[in-house]
Design a protein around this motif. Structure first.
Motif, PDB file in Angstrom:
ATOM      1  N   ASP A 314       0.859  -1.191   0.000  1.00 45.78           N
ATOM      2  CA  ASP A 314       0.000   0.000   0.000  1.00 45.78           C
ATOM      3  C   ASP A 314       0.892   1.237   0.000  1.00 45.78           C
ATOM      4  O   ASP A 314       1.344   1.707   1.044  1.00 45.78           O
ATOM      5  CB  ASP A 314      -0.899  -0.010   1.235  1.00 45.78           C
ATOM      6  N   ARG A 315       1.139   1.770  -1.182  1.00 45.19           N
ATOM      7  CA  ARG A 315       2.019   2.928  -1.321  1.00 45.19           C
ATOM      8  C   ARG A 315       1.413   4.174  -0.682  1.00 45.19           C
ATOM      9  O   ARG A 315       2.129   5.013  -0.138  1.00 45.19           O
ATOM     10  CB  ARG A 315       2.313   3.188  -2.796  1.00 45.19           C
ATOM     11  N   GLN A 316       0.110   4.322  -0.779  1.00 49.77           N
ATOM     12  CA  GLN A 316      -0.559   5.481  -0.199  1.00 49.77           C
ATOM     13  C   GLN A 316      -0.295   5.545   1.308  1.00 49.77           C
ATOM     14  O   GLN A 316      -0.057   6.631   1.863  1.00 49.77           O
ATOM     15  CB  GLN A 316      -2.065   5.424  -0.472  1.00 49.77           C
ATOM     16  N   ALA A 317      -0.359   4.407   1.979  1.00 46.85           N
ATOM     17  CA  ALA A 317      -0.098   4.371   3.418  1.00 46.85           C
ATOM     18  C   ALA A 317       1.352   4.723   3.720  1.00 46.85           C
ATOM     19  O   ALA A 317       1.642   5.414   4.705  1.00 46.85           O
ATOM     20  CB  ALA A 317      -0.444   2.991   3.985  1.00 46.85           C
ATOM     21  N   LEU A 318       2.269   4.260   2.881  1.00 47.91           N
ATOM     22  CA  LEU A 318       3.690   4.568   3.079  1.00 47.91           C
ATOM     23  C   LEU A 318       3.947   6.074   3.050  1.00 47.91           C
ATOM     24  O   LEU A 318       4.585   6.630   3.955  1.00 47.91           O
ATOM     25  CB  LEU A 318       4.542   3.900   1.995  1.00 47.91           C
ATOM     26  N   VAL A 319       3.464   6.735   2.005  1.00 55.03           N
ATOM     27  CA  VAL A 319       3.766   8.164   1.869  1.00 55.03           C
ATOM     28  C   VAL A 319       2.959   9.001   2.872  1.00 55.03           C
ATOM     29  O   VAL A 319       3.402  10.075   3.280  1.00 55.03           O
ATOM     30  CB  VAL A 319       3.527   8.656   0.423  1.00 55.03           C
TER      31      VAL A 319
END
Length: 532
Positions: A314-319
Motif C-alpha cells: 500500500d504505497r498510499q499508506a507509506l507516503v
C-alpha cells in the motif's frame, strides 16, 4: 541530441516554495566567509570501498555531490534544461548517423588544480581507467558501451561505441566520466582515501575522522577554464550524524543551506516558517525508492511470490504515514516527471487486494505464509527507512500470506552484500545519472547492471534498450520504454514504491538556491552565494 520532449519542471522555477527574488552576490558574501552546506549523507572508506571519492568507484548521490564540483567532464548539463552542453570540451558531436562515433575538441589551455596540463590523453586515460578497474560497486556500466578511444591531437578525442547510443553525451556529464590527472592517478588501481585532483570550478580539501568524511572545503580553482562562474570563492560541506543536530546548526546560523537529510517532520516545520530566517524551496524530485528482488533466491525466485507482494503493498499508506506526504506513490521505475512514464504497476495490480494475492499464490502452488526477510540500510537514506520497512512488514504480515522479518545494515556492509546477492529482497533508492528514461531502465536491466541482479529479459536487453538508444529524438522511444515498464510490472524483479520531492532549506541571505540542483539533481555549488 534532442531532449526537449522530457516532461521536467523548468529549473528556473524548480524550487518554488516561498521563493523571493534573489539579488547579486560578492564572492563569498559581504563578510568574506564561506557559504556552508549541511547534510546527513555518509561518505565512508571501508575495506570493500576504500576510495569513496574515486570516480571509478563512487556511485551515489553524496559522493557525486562532491565530485561534480571538483572535476570537469567533457559535457555538462546547463543551468536549466536537459540537453548537454560542452564543459571541458569546446565542442562535441556525433560524426555519424548511427550515433557510434563521438568526437570532442577540448578548450585550449586546460589545467588541473595542481597546475598540470590537461590534454586529450588525460581524457582517454580517465575513461579507459573506469573500464579497466571494473569495480563491481563502481560506474563501469555507464561507459561499458565504449569500444575504443583515439586522440588525434592534444585537444581532440574520438570515442568509438560498440553500439549506437544517443544518450552517450548525457553519460559524459556524470562523474563516471570525470577527467583525471594521469600523472596523479594510477591507470589500474583506485586512489584510496579522500584526496581528489580535478580541473573543475573548485579544488577540495577533505577532513576525515575515523575513515568518515566530516567536512569538505571547496576553494575557487584559479586554473579552472570553463563557462561556470562560481558565486562564492569558498564553500564548505559539513556532514552531520543526525538531522536534529543539523537543524540546531541551521538555527544557530552555523550553516547556511541544507540540501540533504531533513526528516518529514522537520520539513513540515520549515514549510510552516517555524524556523526563523530560513526559507524552504521545494521541487518535484526525480529520486525513487524501490524493492529489489534477488530473482535467483529460492524465497522469491517464483514470480508468483513477487506478484503477490505487488498486490499487497500500500504505497498510499507509506507516503501518508511514514513520509507525511513529502513523497508521492510510484507505480513505475520511471517517475512521473520523466517522459515515457506510465502507471504500469497500478494498471497491472490495481489497489492493494489480499484476496487476489492469495489466489496468485494458491494457483502457483505456494504454501503460505511465505517466510521472507526484507533488508534495508540504516544510515544511507534517512531515519525514516526503518519506519518504512516496519510499515511494509505490517502490510505483508497482516494479509496472513507472509511471515516477514526485517533487518537493517550499515551502508558499508549493505551495498557489497546486495551486489553479492546475499539478500532475498532489499530496499534501495535511485537518483538518475542523467534526466532520461534510459537512466531508470538500463542500469537495472542490462547484463552488467549496477545491482548485479540475476534478472534477465532478452527482449528488453537485446531489442528494446538498444532500440531506444538509437532515437536521438527521445520522444520517438516512448513506445519502447512503455513496453519495458509493462514487462517489469509483469515480472516484478523490482517493485517501485515512491518518488520523493527535492527540498533545499536556505537562510534569507543566500542567493541562487533556486539553481542548487541541475535537471539530474546534481548539486551545483557554484550557483550559491550570499547577498547583503
Amino acid at each position: 541530441m534532442t531532449r526537449k520532449s522530457l516532461v521536467l519542471p523548468a529549473v528556473a522555477g524548480l524550487l518554488i516554495s516561498t521563493l523571493a527574488a534573489c539579488g547579486g552576490t560578492d564572492g563569498s558574501g559581504s563578510d568574506g566567509k564561506a557559504i556552508v552546506l549541511g547534510s546527513t549523507d555518509r561518505i565512508e572508506a571501508s575495506k570493500v570501498a576504500p576510495a569513496p571519492l574515486d570516480p571509478a568507484l563512487a556511485y551515489d548521490f553524496a559522493s557525486w555531490s562532491v565530485l561534480h564540483n571538483t572535476f570537469q567532464t567533457l559535457m555538462r548539463l546547463p543551468r536549466s534544461g536537459t540537453e548537454p552542453i560542452p564543459d571541458a570540451a569546446e565542442k562535441c558531436g556525433f560524426q555519424d548517423r548511427q550515433s557510434e562515433q563521438y568526437r570532442c575538441t577540448l578548450r585550449s589551455g586546460l589545467k588541473f588544480s595542481n597546475g598540470h596540463d590537461l590534454t586529450s590523453k588525460d581524457v582517454k586515460f580517465s575513461l579507459d581507467r573506469v573500464l579497466r578497474i571494473d569495480d563491481p560497486n563502481g560506474t563501469k556500466s555507464l561507459l561499458s558501451n565504449v569500444d575504443k578511444i583515439e586522440t588525434p591531437s592534444d585537444r581532440e578525442i574520438v570515442i568509438h561505441l560498440s553500439q549506437p547510443d544517443a544518450t552517450f553525451p548525457s553519460k559524459l556529464t556524470t562523474p563516471a566520466a570525470a577527467i583525471l590527472d594521469s600523472e596523479v592517478y594510477k591507470p589500474d588501481a583506485l586512489r584510496d582515501g579522500f584526496e581528489m585532483t580535478g580541473s573543475g570550478p573548485y579544488s577540495a580539501k577533505t577532513e576525515v575522522r575515523n575513515n568518515k568524511l566530516v567536512k569538505v572545503v571547496f576553494t575557487k580553482n584559479p586554473h579552472y577554464k570553463g563557462d561556470v562562474q562560481p558565486k562564492s570563492d569558498k564553500a564548505e560541506m559539513r556532514f552531520y550524524d543526525s538531522a536534529s543536530t543539523m537543524e540546531q546548526a541551521l538555527v544557530k546560523g552555523d550553516i547556511d543551506v541544507v540540501h540533504r537529510g531533513f526528516s518529514p517532520e522537520q520539513l513540515d516545520k520549515l514549510n510552516k516558517g517555524e524556523i526563523k530566517g530560513v526559507r524552504l524551496f521545494e521541487s518535484s524530485g526525480q529520486g525513487i525508492r524501490y524493492l529489489v528482488f534477488n530473482t535467483s533466491d529460492p524465497t522469491v525466485k517464483d514470480k508468483a511470490v513477487r506478484q503477490a507482494i505487488a498486490h499487497l503493498v500500500d504505497r498510499q499508506a507509506l507516503v501518508r504515514d511514514v513520509y507525511k506526504r513529502t513523497a508521492e506513490p510510484l507505480y513505475s521505475m520511471i517517475p512521473t516527471s520523466i517522459s515515457s512514464h506510465i502507471n504500469s504497476f497500478h494498471n497491472e495490480y490495481g489497489d492493494p487486494d489480499p484476496d487476489v494475492a492469495r489466489s496468485v499464490l494458491h494457483e502457483a502452488g505456494i504454501n503460505t505464509p511465505v517466510k521472507l526477510k526484507l533488508t534495508y540500510t540504516t544510515d544511507h537514506y534517512g531515519p525514516e527507512t526503518a519506519a518504512e520497512f516496519k510499515e511494509l512488514q505490517k502490510q505483508l504480515n497482516s494479509s496472513g500470506l507472509f511471515s516477514v522479518t526485517i533487518k537493517g545494515y550499515p551502508w558499508r556492509d549493505f551495498r557489497p552484500a546486495l551486489v553479492k546477492r546475499e539478500f532475498s529482497a532489499s530496499g534501495m533508492g535511485w537518483l538518475p545519472d542523467f534526466p532520461d528514461p534510459d537512466s531508470y531502465t538500463a542500469p537495472f536491466l542490462t547484463k552488467d547492471n549496477f545491482l548485479n541482479s540475476p534478472y534477465r529479459n532478452s527482449t528488453i536487453q537485446d531489442e528494446l534498450i538498444p532500440k531506444t538508444r538509437q532515437e536521438a529524438q527521445r520522444s520517438l522511444a516512448d513506445k519502447d520504454f512503455q513496453s519495458i515498464q509493462n514487462a517489469i510490472a509483469s515480472d516484478v524483479p523490482y517493485l517501485p514504491l515512491w518518488q520523493g520531492n527535492t527540498y533545499v532549506a536556505a537562510r534569507g541571505n543566500v542567493t541562487g538556491a533556486e539553481y542548487a540542483f541541475d535537471s539530474s539533481t546534481m548539486l551545483q555549488l557554484w550557483e550559491l552565494g550570499k547577498g547583503n
